[in-house]
Design a protein around this motif. Structure first.
Motif, PDB file in Angstrom:
ATOM      1  N   PHE A  45      67.896  58.420  36.198  1.00 13.66           N
ATOM      2  CA  PHE A  45      67.793  58.962  37.562  1.00 13.66           C
ATOM      3  C   PHE A  45      66.592  58.381  38.306  1.00 13.66           C
ATOM      4  CE2 PHE A  45      70.152  62.924  35.984  1.00 13.66           C
ATOM      5  CZ  PHE A  45      71.366  62.436  36.447  1.00 13.66           C
ATOM      6  N   ILE A  46      65.477  58.251  37.621  1.00 12.75           N
ATOM      7  CA  ILE A  46      64.268  57.726  38.260  1.00 12.75           C
ATOM      8  C   ILE A  46      64.473  56.278  38.699  1.00 12.75           C
ATOM      9  CG2 ILE A  46      61.855  57.090  37.861  1.00 12.75           C
ATOM     10  CD1 ILE A  46      61.721  59.536  35.943  1.00 12.75           C
ATOM     11  N   VAL A  47      65.053  55.468  37.813  1.00 10.33           N
ATOM     12  CA  VAL A  47      65.259  54.055  38.138  1.00 10.33           C
ATOM     13  C   VAL A  47      66.319  53.887  39.226  1.00 10.33           C
ATOM     14  CG1 VAL A  47      66.020  51.831  37.214  1.00 10.33           C
ATOM     15  CG2 VAL A  47      64.486  53.270  35.876  1.00 10.33           C
ATOM     16  N   LEU A  48      67.346  54.723  39.202  1.00  9.89           N
ATOM     17  CA  LEU A  48      68.366  54.636  40.251  1.00  9.89           C
ATOM     18  C   LEU A  48      67.808  55.065  41.608  1.00  9.89           C
ATOM     19  CD1 LEU A  48      71.584  55.860  38.411  1.00  9.89           C
ATOM     20  CD2 LEU A  48      71.120  53.566  39.291  1.00  9.89           C
ATOM     21  N   SER A  49      66.870  55.994  41.620  1.00  2.24           N
ATOM     22  CA  SER A  49      66.185  56.341  42.871  1.00  2.24           C
ATOM     23  C   SER A  49      65.456  55.122  43.421  1.00  2.24           C
ATOM     24  CB  SER A  49      65.182  57.479  42.641  1.00  2.24           C
ATOM     25  OG  SER A  49      65.813  58.634  42.151  1.00  2.24           O
ATOM     26  N   PHE A  50      64.794  54.415  42.522  1.00  2.16           N
ATOM     27  CA  PHE A  50      64.087  53.187  42.893  1.00  2.16           C
ATOM     28  C   PHE A  50      65.068  52.134  43.402  1.00  2.16           C
ATOM     29  CE2 PHE A  50      62.495  48.987  41.330  1.00  2.16           C
ATOM     30  CZ  PHE A  50      61.425  48.855  42.202  1.00  2.16           C
ATOM     31  N   PHE A  51      66.208  51.999  42.723  1.00  3.60           N
ATOM     32  CA  PHE A  51      67.221  51.024  43.138  1.00  3.60           C
ATOM     33  C   PHE A  51      67.743  51.331  44.539  1.00  3.60           C
ATOM     34  CE2 PHE A  51      71.720  49.919  43.561  1.00  3.60           C
ATOM     35  CZ  PHE A  51      71.651  48.536  43.410  1.00  3.60           C
ATOM     36  N   CYS A  52      68.066  52.594  44.799  1.00  2.00           N
ATOM     37  CA  CYS A  52      68.576  52.988  46.120  1.00  2.00           C
ATOM     38  C   CYS A  52      67.537  52.708  47.204  1.00  2.00           C
ATOM     39  CB  CYS A  52      68.960  54.466  46.129  1.00  2.00           C
ATOM     40  SG  CYS A  52      70.431  54.858  45.150  1.00  2.00           S
ATOM     41  N   CYS A  53      66.269  52.960  46.899  1.00  4.53           N
ATOM     42  CA  CYS A  53      65.198  52.689  47.847  1.00  4.53           C
ATOM     43  C   CYS A  53      65.137  51.193  48.168  1.00  4.53           C
ATOM     44  CB  CYS A  53      63.871  53.163  47.264  1.00  4.53           C
ATOM     45  SG  CYS A  53      62.484  53.015  48.405  1.00  4.53           S
ATOM     46  N   ILE A  54      65.257  50.362  47.142  1.00  3.77           N
ATOM     47  CA  ILE A  54      65.244  48.914  47.344  1.00  3.77           C
ATOM     48  C   ILE A  54      66.433  48.478  48.187  1.00  3.77           C
ATOM     49  CG2 ILE A  54      65.552  46.683  46.186  1.00  3.77           C
ATOM     50  CD1 ILE A  54      63.897  47.700  43.906  1.00  3.77           C
ATOM     51  N   ARG A  55      67.602  49.061  47.925  1.00  5.03           N
ATOM     52  CA  ARG A  55      68.788  48.662  48.674  1.00  5.03           C
ATOM     53  C   ARG A  55      68.717  49.118  50.136  1.00  5.03           C
ATOM     54  NH1 ARG A  55      69.061  45.267  45.831  1.00  5.03           N
ATOM     55  NH2 ARG A  55      70.727  44.566  44.434  1.00  5.03           N
ATOM     56  N   ILE A  56      68.137  50.275  50.382  1.00  2.00           N
ATOM     57  CA  ILE A  56      67.946  50.724  51.769  1.00  2.00           C
ATOM     58  C   ILE A  56      67.066  49.720  52.513  1.00  2.00           C
ATOM     59  CG2 ILE A  56      66.892  52.485  53.237  1.00  2.00           C
ATOM     60  CD1 ILE A  56      67.712  54.543  51.069  1.00  2.00           C
ATOM     61  N   ALA A  57      65.979  49.300  51.865  1.00  4.53           N
ATOM     62  CA  ALA A  57      65.075  48.332  52.481  1.00  4.53           C
ATOM     63  C   ALA A  57      65.771  46.983  52.676  1.00  4.53           C
ATOM     64  CB  ALA A  57      63.833  48.162  51.608  1.00  4.53           C
ATOM     65  N   ALA A  58      66.509  46.538  51.645  1.00  4.87           N
ATOM     66  CA  ALA A  58      67.150  45.224  51.708  1.00  4.87           C
ATOM     67  C   ALA A  58      68.227  45.174  52.796  1.00  4.87           C
ATOM     68  CB  ALA A  58      67.757  44.885  50.346  1.00  4.87           C
ATOM     69  N   PHE A  59      69.056  46.202  52.878  1.00  2.00           N
ATOM     70  CA  PHE A  59      70.115  46.200  53.895  1.00  2.00           C
ATOM     71  C   PHE A  59      69.542  46.394  55.297  1.00  2.00           C
ATOM     72  CE2 PHE A  59      73.113  46.978  50.351  1.00  2.00           C
ATOM     73  CZ  PHE A  59      74.050  46.013  50.678  1.00  2.00           C
ATOM     74  N   THR A  60      68.443  47.134  55.404  1.00  2.00           N
ATOM     75  CA  THR A  60      67.781  47.281  56.704  1.00  2.00           C
ATOM     76  C   THR A  60      67.253  45.932  57.177  1.00  2.00           C
ATOM     77  OG1 THR A  60      67.155  49.573  56.210  1.00  2.00           O
ATOM     78  CG2 THR A  60      65.944  48.454  57.966  1.00  2.00           C
ATOM     79  N   ILE A  61      66.609  45.208  56.269  1.00  2.00           N
ATOM     80  CA  ILE A  61      66.100  43.871  56.613  1.00  2.00           C
ATOM     81  C   ILE A  61      67.256  42.929  56.952  1.00  2.00           C
ATOM     82  CG2 ILE A  61      64.905  41.827  55.724  1.00  2.00           C
ATOM     83  CD1 ILE A  61      63.180  43.728  54.050  1.00  2.00           C
ATOM     84  N   ARG A  62      68.355  43.026  56.205  1.00  2.00           N
ATOM     85  CA  ARG A  62      69.517  42.173  56.479  1.00  2.00           C
ATOM     86  C   ARG A  62      70.064  42.464  57.886  1.00  2.00           C
ATOM     87  NH1 ARG A  62      73.194  39.164  53.196  1.00  2.00           N
ATOM     88  NH2 ARG A  62      75.205  38.900  54.223  1.00  2.00           N
ATOM     89  N   ALA A  63      70.114  43.740  58.263  1.00  2.00           N
ATOM     90  CA  ALA A  63      70.586  44.093  59.605  1.00  2.00           C
ATOM     91  C   ALA A  63      69.660  43.522  60.673  1.00  2.00           C
ATOM     92  CB  ALA A  63      70.679  45.611  59.738  1.00  2.00           C
ATOM     93  N   VAL A  64      68.359  43.582  60.414  1.00  2.00           N
ATOM     94  CA  VAL A  64      67.384  43.023  61.363  1.00  2.00           C
ATOM     95  C   VAL A  64      67.533  41.512  61.450  1.00  2.00           C
ATOM     96  CG1 VAL A  64      64.917  42.669  61.783  1.00  2.00           C
ATOM     97  CG2 VAL A  64      65.743  44.910  61.040  1.00  2.00           C
ATOM     98  N   LEU A  65      67.709  40.849  60.316  1.00  2.00           N
ATOM     99  CA  LEU A  65      67.911  39.392  60.303  1.00  2.00           C
ATOM    100  C   LEU A  65      69.133  38.992  61.121  1.00  2.00           C
ATOM    101  CD1 LEU A  65      67.187  38.597  56.537  1.00  2.00           C
ATOM    102  CD2 LEU A  65      65.848  37.765  58.483  1.00  2.00           C
ATOM    103  N   ALA A  66      70.189  39.798  60.999  1.00  2.00           N
ATOM    104  CA  ALA A  66      71.431  39.491  61.714  1.00  2.00           C
ATOM    105  C   ALA A  66      71.326  39.785  63.201  1.00  2.00           C
ATOM    106  CB  ALA A  66      72.591  40.272  61.106  1.00  2.00           C
ATOM    107  N   GLY A  67      70.545  40.798  63.560  1.00  2.00           N
ATOM    108  CA  GLY A  67      70.523  41.246  64.952  1.00  2.00           C
ATOM    109  C   GLY A  67      69.398  40.697  65.799  1.00  2.00           C
ATOM    110  N   SER A  68      68.393  40.112  65.168  1.00  2.00           N
ATOM    111  CA  SER A  68      67.235  39.631  65.914  1.00  2.00           C
ATOM    112  C   SER A  68      67.052  38.129  65.723  1.00  2.00           C
ATOM    113  CB  SER A  68      65.975  40.369  65.451  1.00  2.00           C
ATOM    114  OG  SER A  68      64.813  39.763  65.954  1.00  2.00           O
ATOM    115  N   GLU A  69      66.999  37.400  66.825  1.00  2.53           N
ATOM    116  CA  GLU A  69      66.795  35.952  66.759  1.00  2.53           C
ATOM    117  C   GLU A  69      65.447  35.619  66.124  1.00  2.53           C
ATOM    118  OE1 GLU A  69      68.564  33.224  67.485  1.00  2.53           O
ATOM    119  OE2 GLU A  69      70.349  34.409  67.929  1.00  2.53           O
ATOM    120  N   SER A  70      64.415  36.318  66.534  1.00  2.00           N
ATOM    121  CA  SER A  70      63.080  36.019  66.006  1.00  2.00           C
ATOM    122  C   SER A  70      62.992  36.318  64.516  1.00  2.00           C
ATOM    123  CB  SER A  70      62.019  36.821  66.771  1.00  2.00           C
ATOM    124  OG  SER A  70      62.270  38.213  66.673  1.00  2.00           O
TER     125      SER A  70
END
Length: 257
Positions: A45-70
């Motif tokens: 459970f502890i490691v999966l919490s960490f994994f979900c946190c990483i994926r939230i950050a990664a997909f957020t950054i991916r959305a920013v990469l896709a939506g922002s030219e800069s």
């Protein structure tokens, strides 16, 4: 005046919506696993919490990469995103491996011997995974910069190691399912879905991780193809989140003693 390069678009990161959807979808899973980590503190459970946190950050950054030219023109941000997706798999794979070994320890079965016993050594498994993570980080950095050929070699080595470890997980999971049906599973929660069919759910998790790794190694030599959203989301992102959802099956993870 120099022409700016949008690395994200060149390498296939184009759509904001699916990345945002996955970031949002991981949030309730993150909350659920954090609550489980507090109420039933287990490594899984502890490691999966960490994994979900990483994926939230990664997909957020991916959305920013896709939506922002800069942002798309920021090579360092793209590399950081690639590293997050690679490092995160460590947590998911080791959670699945730990789950299988924890359930095996509750079987009325004799201990393993020889090669099987060696592959159940958590320290060895973890060290080999760490080596794969380091190779993947080096590969992602080189593949997206001035040394793509060596980057490809490092990423291939990392993907092969992860694929072999996932295959080891699958083998142990199949053996768990076969043995659990014969000798029984010692638990106080006998009427729950996780306790009754946990081995088969673990097999589904292993199968999803194999799909993810097969795609990763099949496209390791072509970063733009690996990031092709028509392939990446159904064969990489979807198997991961489905496996995390399966981890949330009631009483799948044994209660710590």
């Amino acid at each position: 005046m120099s022409t700016k390069i949008n690395y994200a678009k060149i390498l296939g990161v184009e759509s904001v919506a699916p990345a945002a959807v996955f970031a949002v979808a991981y949030f309730p899973l993150f909350v659920w696993f954090v609550r489980q980590s507090i109420g039933r503190p287990t490594y899984v459970f502890i490691v999966l919490s960490f994994f979900c946190c990483i994926r939230i950050a990664a997909f957020t950054i991916r959305a920013v990469l896709a939506g922002s030219e800069s942002a798309g023109e920021n090579l360092s941000l793209y590399i950081a995103n690639s590293v997050l997706f690679g490092v995160g798999f460590f947590a998911l794979l080791y959670s699945a491996y730990t789950l299988v070994l924890d359930r095996w320890s509750l079987l009325d079965a004799p201990p393993e011997r020889g090669v099987l016993r060696l592959t159940q050594n958590r320290t060895i498994f973890k060290v080999i995974m760490l080596a794969a993570v380091v190779l993947g980080i080096i590969g992602s950095s080189k593949a997206s910069s001035s040394d793509p050929q060596n980057g490809k070699v490092y990423r291939m080595a990392s993907s092969i190691i992860f694929l072999v470890l996932t295959a080891v997980l699958a083998a142990h999971t199949i053996r768990l399912a076969l043995t659990e049906g014969k000798v029984g599973f010692r638990t106080s929660e006998t009427d729950t879905l996780g306790s009754k069919h946990g081995a088969y759910i673990s097999c589904l998790i292993a199968a999803l991780l194999l799909v993810r790794e097969a795609f990763a190694i099949a496209t390791v030599g072509n970063v733009s193809k690996q990031n092709n959203e028509h392939l990446w989301y159904p064969l990489f992102a979807l198997p991961e989140i489905l496996s995390v959802i399966f981890f949330a099956t009631p009483c799948l993870v044994p209660i710590p003693k």
